[in-house]
Enzyme design. Structure first.
Site, PDB file in Angstrom:
ATOM      1  N   TYR A 140       1.092  -0.831   0.525  1.00 57.27           N
ATOM      2  CA  TYR A 140      -0.240   0.121   0.405  1.00 57.27           C
ATOM      3  C   TYR A 140       1.070   1.409   0.205  1.00 57.27           C
ATOM      4  O   TYR A 140       1.832   1.113   0.386  1.00 57.27           O
ATOM      5  CB  TYR A 140      -0.826   0.332   0.999  1.00 57.27           C
ATOM      6  N   CYS A 141       0.409   2.294  -0.635  1.00 52.24           N
ATOM      7  CA  CYS A 141       0.842   3.622  -0.236  1.00 52.24           C
ATOM      8  C   CYS A 141      -0.129   4.757  -0.723  1.00 52.24           C
ATOM      9  O   CYS A 141      -1.580   4.279  -0.069  1.00 52.24           O
ATOM     10  CB  CYS A 141       1.524   3.652  -2.164  1.00 52.24           C
ATOM     11  N   THR A 142       0.214   5.863  -0.565  1.00 46.33           N
ATOM     12  CA  THR A 142      -1.168   7.012  -0.199  1.00 46.33           C
ATOM     13  C   THR A 142      -2.196   6.618  -1.228  1.00 46.33           C
ATOM     14  O   THR A 142      -3.352   6.595   0.019  1.00 46.33           O
ATOM     15  CB  THR A 142      -0.523   8.112  -0.202  1.00 46.33           C
TER      16      THR A 142
END
Length: 270
Positions: free
Chosen positions: A178-180
Site C-alpha cells: 500500500y501507499c498513499t
C-alpha cells in the site's frame, strides 16, 4: 462532496501519451479555481488538487469530457478540507509521473493486482500475507496499517533494493502493498511480478481505504497519514490533525523536506 467546503482530489492513470506538453498546456488553461499539482508524462498523469466542492466537481467533469480516453476508469479520491491545502496550480511535464529508478519499468505493464478495501481487510488478517508499506520511512513512522513492514527507505528509488533483498523469503506468500494514493504500488507491482512474486496492491491506496470505511477505518489504520500539502497529516476520518512539519521531520537528513513543507504554506512563516 460537501458543497459548502473545500475538497482535495487525488488521481492518477498510467496510459501511453503522445503529447504530454500539449495536454499540460490545456490543463493550465482549464485550471480556473483549482490549485495543486498535476504531472503529465509519456507514461500517464497524476494529480493532487483542491478547490471548493462545486468548482472541483465542474473541473473533474470537464476533464472527463475533454480527455475521455485518458480519464476512462480514473478514480477521484476525495477528502474534505477546512482550508485550501495548496496555494497555486502547477502543471508539470516530466519523464515519469513517479520516478522508480529501474529503467524500462512502467505502471502500464502490470497485470491486474488491485484489491478492494474490503479484500484488503481480509489480507491484513491472513498470517500468510506480507503487509508492505511502499512509502518513505518518515511516513511509516507517522502512521501505518496494523502488521505492516517498514522497508526503512528514505526515497522511493531505494525500494527496489529492499524488495530484491527479501524476494526469496517472500516466494509463495502474497505481498500486499500500500501507499498513499496507489501510484507507487502501481509501478512497483509491474516490476515485482517480473521477479515471480505474488502481488496485491490496495486499490486507491490509504486515501481510498479511509474513504471506504469512514466510521471504523481506525481498527486497521494506526496513527496519521502524511499528505504532501499544507495539511501535513490527516487522521483515519480524513480530518486535518494539526501535526506540524517540525514534528514529522525530526531527522537532520530530512531538513530539505521540512523546508519544502514550509514553502507549501507561506502563512506559517508570518
Amino acid at each position: 462532496m460537501d458543497s459548502a467546503g473545500f475538497v482535495h482530489s487525488s488521481f492518477y492513470r498510467f496510459v501511453s501519451l503522445g503529447d504530454p506538453a500539449g495536454i499540460a498546456a490545456r490543463l493550465r488553461e482549464m485550471g480556473g479555481q483549482v490549485c495543486g499539482n498535476i504531472t503529465v508524462a509519456p507514461e500517464g498523469i497524476s494529480a493532487a488538487i483542491a478547490a471548493r466542492a462545486e468548482a472541483m466537481a465542474l473541473f473533474e467533469a470537464q476533464l472527463q469530457q475533454e480527455f475521455d480516453a485518458l480519464f476512462d476508469g480514473v478514480q477521484f479520491k476525495h477528502t474534505a478540507c477546512e482550508r485550501l491545502p495548496f496555494t497555486l496550480l502547477k502543471v508539470h511535464t516530466k519523464p515519469e509521473i513517479v520516478a522508480f529508478g529501474v529503467p524500462g519499468v512502467s505502471g502500464c505493464d502490470a497485470t491486474d493486482t488491485h484489491v478492494s478495501p474490503q479484500r484488503w481487510r481480509e489480507l491484513l488478517a491472513d498470517s500468510g500475507t506480507v503487509i508492505l508499506d511502499n512509502r518513505n520511512s518518515f511516513e511509516f513512522k507517522l502512521g501505518r496499517f496494523r502488521g505492516a513492514v517498514d522497508p526503512g527507505v528514505a526515497h522511493f528509488r531505494d525500494f527496489p533494493a529492499y524488495v530484491e533483498a527479501h524476494r526469496d523469503e517472500w516466494q509463495g506468500k502474497t505481498v500486499a502493498m500500500y501507499c498513499t494514493g496507489g501510484i507507487r504500488c502501481e509501478k512497483t507491482a509491474a516490476w515485482m511480478q517480473t521477479l515471480g512474486l505474488k502481488v496485491a496492491q490496495l486499490d486507491g491506496g490509504i486515501l481510498n481505504y479511509l474513504e471506504a470505511f469512514p466510521e471504523d477505518a481506525a481498527q486497521d489504520w494506526q496513527g496519521e497519514c502524511y499528505v504532501f500539502d499544507k495539511r501535513i497529516a490527516i487522521d483515519a476520518a480524513g480530518r486535518e490533525t494539526g501535526t506540524t512539519a517540525e514534528a514529522v521531520f525530526t531527522d537532520p537528513a530530512d531538513a530539505w523536506r521540512l523546508a519544502r513543507a514550509k514553502r507549501l504554506d507561506p502563512a506559517v512563516e508570518e
